[in-house]
Design an enzyme around this catalytic site. Structure first.
Site, PDB file in Angstrom:
ATOM      1  N   ASP A 205      32.173   0.013  21.593  1.00 22.69           N
ATOM      2  CA  ASP A 205      31.433   1.122  22.178  1.00 22.69           C
ATOM      3  C   ASP A 205      30.283   1.469  21.227  1.00 22.69           C
ATOM      4  OD1 ASP A 205      30.879   3.321  23.915  1.00 22.69           O
ATOM      5  OD2 ASP A 205      31.897   4.640  22.502  1.00 22.69           O
TER       6      ASP A 205
ATOM      7  N   ASP B  78      36.840   5.532  27.084  1.00 28.56           N
ATOM      8  CA  ASP B  78      37.214   4.233  26.506  1.00 28.56           C
ATOM      9  C   ASP B  78      38.703   3.937  26.669  1.00 28.56           C
ATOM     10  OD1 ASP B  78      34.624   3.619  25.531  1.00 28.56           O
ATOM     11  OD2 ASP B  78      34.950   4.941  23.809  1.00 28.56           O
TER      12      ASP B  78
END
Length: 771
Positions: free
Chosen positions: A467, A666
């Site tokens: 990420d 996430d």
């Protein structure tokens, strides 16, 4: 999705506000809890969880919250079926109401936290009996006196060996039997305790085999061989417990003794001492210089620096100002600060870490699961083989059954030798000793590995997906500029954005919230709040409806060219837009690339791993990051479900993907990846629950240490398996041929066990070093 207010009629059939408040508190205090449903007809409560959780403890805590509601007069009336909740009509307050959704359907009430639409697909529902009162305790690691259990074991092992040597080589004949008996007693003391515990469970293990062989040796007059066996077996057992004790000490050394009381501030500024386990969210504390922060909190007043070395291994002080988060167990170095409690002590970062470590030690690696299953059947096979070979040697080869002669060893002697050399002691220890040592080294160096499966799986990774915000970048965004269009209303833009973002947990929102607190802005109460996944947030107050989020979303909602006329930010900067009928504004934020990111990416590529960015940010920003860090691939403007699809696509063709992230969005990606890795300090509870590995204090470089540790642990496990199985094959071969005396068999068998344990301890002391 906003909270739906209850009508009086709905309350008569379902749950009232007392229940709602109780569940709201439970959701705030239990990060793994996502939703609760009360069904009066079935007299059950159903809970939805995300990720790993201790169901028994969750049941206790939810039960305690509901029982607290029942204790009130209104809740009691509700439970009697009167439906008279007239004194409990007040709705939830703004922040409470905006963080939950309430749904009434078929006589049942479901209360859930506001989350992204993808998350409910990963919820796991469980039905619980309607709760009764349960004492709620703060959980800590088990008593640590067992850490030094190896010391008395070592003393008795040495005593066993010394008495055996005296009896065999020094003592006169009259003293040999008493000395050998004492030697046996010392050597068999702790193994006999293990055997008794197993027998009570109607099971046997290698301890039983060793005791049986020692007794058998004594029965045929081979006292020396039996004493040698017990000495080496008890000595290797002491080493095994030393390895486990050292592992526990390494873990416990991370955490200083936490304070038992905290200084509570009342509305007038008065100070009161309160037990830490009674602190609740929202309380104000005073933490003086040199004291530990008792719980996770947010600095409300003052400034200081903290020593976080017990969590990160780094002694560099970390500056803390208004709006910054402080973690339980860290030390306030020089400034007196007022701190708002973010979560109870049982849910602090420190306790969460301890719980993760406890779970990790209980989770077995795939190879260990196989070895345990194999070892159980193998033990019975060895017993059966030894019994068969006794009769083969006796009847088939015509050896004396019990009494050895100068010409030949007895069948029983050979059977005892076979039983010793074929026992799977080293095999049983080969994997768990390595896994525990790896977990301990990782915990000591800022890497929390959640079980043996993660230790092995990380070494198999071929692709690392990362990420952007909070992972490759610092996550410490700061507001660079506030603008309004037309100019002149910048303060109003900042105030409304602060009022909306204080209800969100996104990294951009945290930066805006911190900016608002530092500027002393007054928050506006919103009656309606909605998080729009992948776009932003929407809120309604007396001034009207406001949208706060991405440029494209705001432009589409307005339907004019006002946003398009403003140039996008330069690469490396982020922007969020605020809009309603009369106001349009933009906040520009900056998030710096981590200084260690370039080195980590270079090391990953040098190790043959492919690196990919998965981010919801603009493509231009992601491409800029790709060029700066020389990453292999970038996938931008992804929603949570698109990140999951990307992970699945990357996994095609036999690739093993490790996903590194920190946010709620996430969590689904971490769940589907081969190995999920969460950033520990700023990581959301959902991300931490789904992760197999947690990087403490957001140190990205620790992923490299974890990867190398996993590779080395896998090598050590393979070495241990070769040593243990190879030794058994060689010694069993000689034993079947009758070419090995019992003493040499004992030395070879126990020697391999010691070698396996010592080889595993290299992980504890050497960790991720190559070799």
């Amino acid at each position: 999705m906003s909270a739906t207010p209850s009508t009086p009629s709905s309350r008569r059939q379902t749950a009232g506000p007392c229940f709602t408040r109780a569940v709201t508190r439970a959701l705030a205090e239990e990060p793994a809890l996502e939703a609760v449903t009360l069904d009066r007809a079935r007299n059950t409560i159903s809970v939805a969880t995300l990720g790993r959780t201790d169901v028994a403890k969750l049941t206790e805590r939810v039960s305690a919250q509901i029982h607290a509601a029942e204790e009130t007069q209104d809740a009691c009336q509700l439970l009697r079926g009167t439906g008279d909740c007239s004194t409990c009509e007040s709705p939830l307050t703004g922040p409470e109401r905006q963080n939950i959704t309430i749904k009434h359907e078929h006589g049942a009430t479901t209360i859930a936290r506001v989350t992204c639409p993808t998350a409910p697909k990963f919820w796991r529902w469980r039905d619980l009996p309607f709760p009764k009162v349960v004492q709620r305790d703060v959980e800590f690691l088990e008593d640590h006196h067992h850490e030094d259990e190896w010391k008395p074991q070592l003393v008795l092992a040495i005593l066993c060996g010394a008495l055996g040597l005296l009896a065999a080589y020094v003592a006169p004949p009259a003293w040999r039997f008493p000395l050998f008996a004492l030697s046996y007693l010392a050597g068999a003391w702790f193994p006999a305790e293990e055997v008794w515990e197993r027998l009570r469970q109607r099971a046997i293990d290698v301890h039983f085999l060793m005791i049986a062989v020692a007794v058998g040796s004594a029965s045929i007059g081979a006292w020396g061989e039996g004493a040698t066996l017990l000495f080496l077996f008890s000595f290797s057992g002491a080493l095994e417990h030393y390895a486990l004790g050292r592992t526990q000490k390494e873990i416990r050394s991370l955490f200083r003794d936490a304070p038992k009381v905290a200084t509570l501030l009342d509305a007038q500024g008065g100070e009161t001492e309160m037990p830490v386990d009674q602190l609740r969210t929202g309380m104000r504390l005073l933490v003086k210089p040199g004291s530990q922060f008792p719980v996770d909190g947010e600095v409300l007043k003052g400034g200081t620096a903290t020593d976080e070395s017990n969590l990160t291994g780094e002694a560099t002080p970390v500056e803390k100002n208004v709006g910054d988060t402080v973690l339980a167990g860290t030390i306030n170095l020089w400034g007196a600060v007022e701190v708002g409690v973010l979560r109870p002590a049982a849910q602090s970062s420190l306790q969460r870490i301890i719980q993760l470590i406890k779970e990790a030690q209980q989770q077995k690696a795939p190879s260990q699961q196989f070895a345990d299953k194999f070892g159980t059947y193998y033990t019975y096979f060895v017993l059966a083989l030894s019994a068969v070979m006794f009769f083969v040697w006796w009847w088939g080869f015509h050896l004396p059954p019990f009494s050895s002669t100068a010409a030949a060893q007895s069948a029983f002697y050979r059977t005892m030798t076979l039983l010793v050399v074929a026992s799977p002691c080293a095999l049983v220890l080969s994997i768990p000793s390595a896994v525990l040592a790896a977990i301990a080294w990782g915990a000591r160096h800022g890497v929390l590995i959640r079980g043996g499966a993660a230790v092995e799986k990380l070494a198999e990774v071929t692709i690392v997906a990362l990420d952007k915000t909070g992972t490759l970048t610092t996550g410490e965004l700061r507001v660079e500029q506030v603008a309004s269009f037309p100019p002149g209303r910048e303060t109003e833009v900042a105030q409304v954005a602060y009022s909306l973002d204080r209800l969100s947990t996104h990294p951009l929102a945290r930066a805006v919230t911190r900016h608002g607190k530092q500027k002393g802005l007054t928050a506006i109460e919103f009656a309606h709040f909605e998080s729009v996944t992948g776009q932003g947030v929407r809120g309604r107050c007396e001034r009207g409806e406001y949208l706060l989020g991405r440029r494209e979303w705001i432009a589409s909602a307005r339907g004019d060219q006002a946003v398009a006329q403003v140039l996008p930010t330069a690469p490396g900067f982020s922007e969020i837009w605020l809009s309603n009928r009369e106001l349009l504004g933009r906040i520009i934020l900056r998030d710096d690339i981590r200084p260690q990111a370039q080195g980590v990416v270079d090391e990953l590529k040098a190790s043959g791993l492919r690196t990919v960015i998965l981010t919801g940010d603009r493509r231009a920003t992601a491409e800029h990051l790709k060029s700066e860090l020389h990453l292999d691939e970038v996938r931008a403007e992804l929603k949570p479900e698109e990140k999951v699809a990307a992970i699945k696509a990357l996994s095609e063709g036999g690739n093993r993907v490790a996903m590194i992230g920190d946010g709620v969005n996430d969590a689904p990606s971490l769940a589907v990846a081969h190995v999920g890795v969460a950033m520990g300090a700023r990581g959301s509870d959902a991300a931490l629950e789904q992760a197999d590995i947690v990087l403490m204090h957001d140190r990205l470089e620790n992923f490299l240490a974890a990867f190398r540790l996993s590779q080395r642990a896998r090598r050590v496990i393979r070495q241990n398996l070769v040593i243990s199985m190879g030794t058994v094959v060689v010694l069993v071969g000689f034993a079947l041929l009758g070419k090995i005396p019992l003493t040499i068999g004992v030395v070879g068998h126990e020697g391999s066990t010691v070698i396996v344990v010592m080889n595993s301890l290299r992980l504890l002391f050497g960790g991720a070093k190559q070799g």
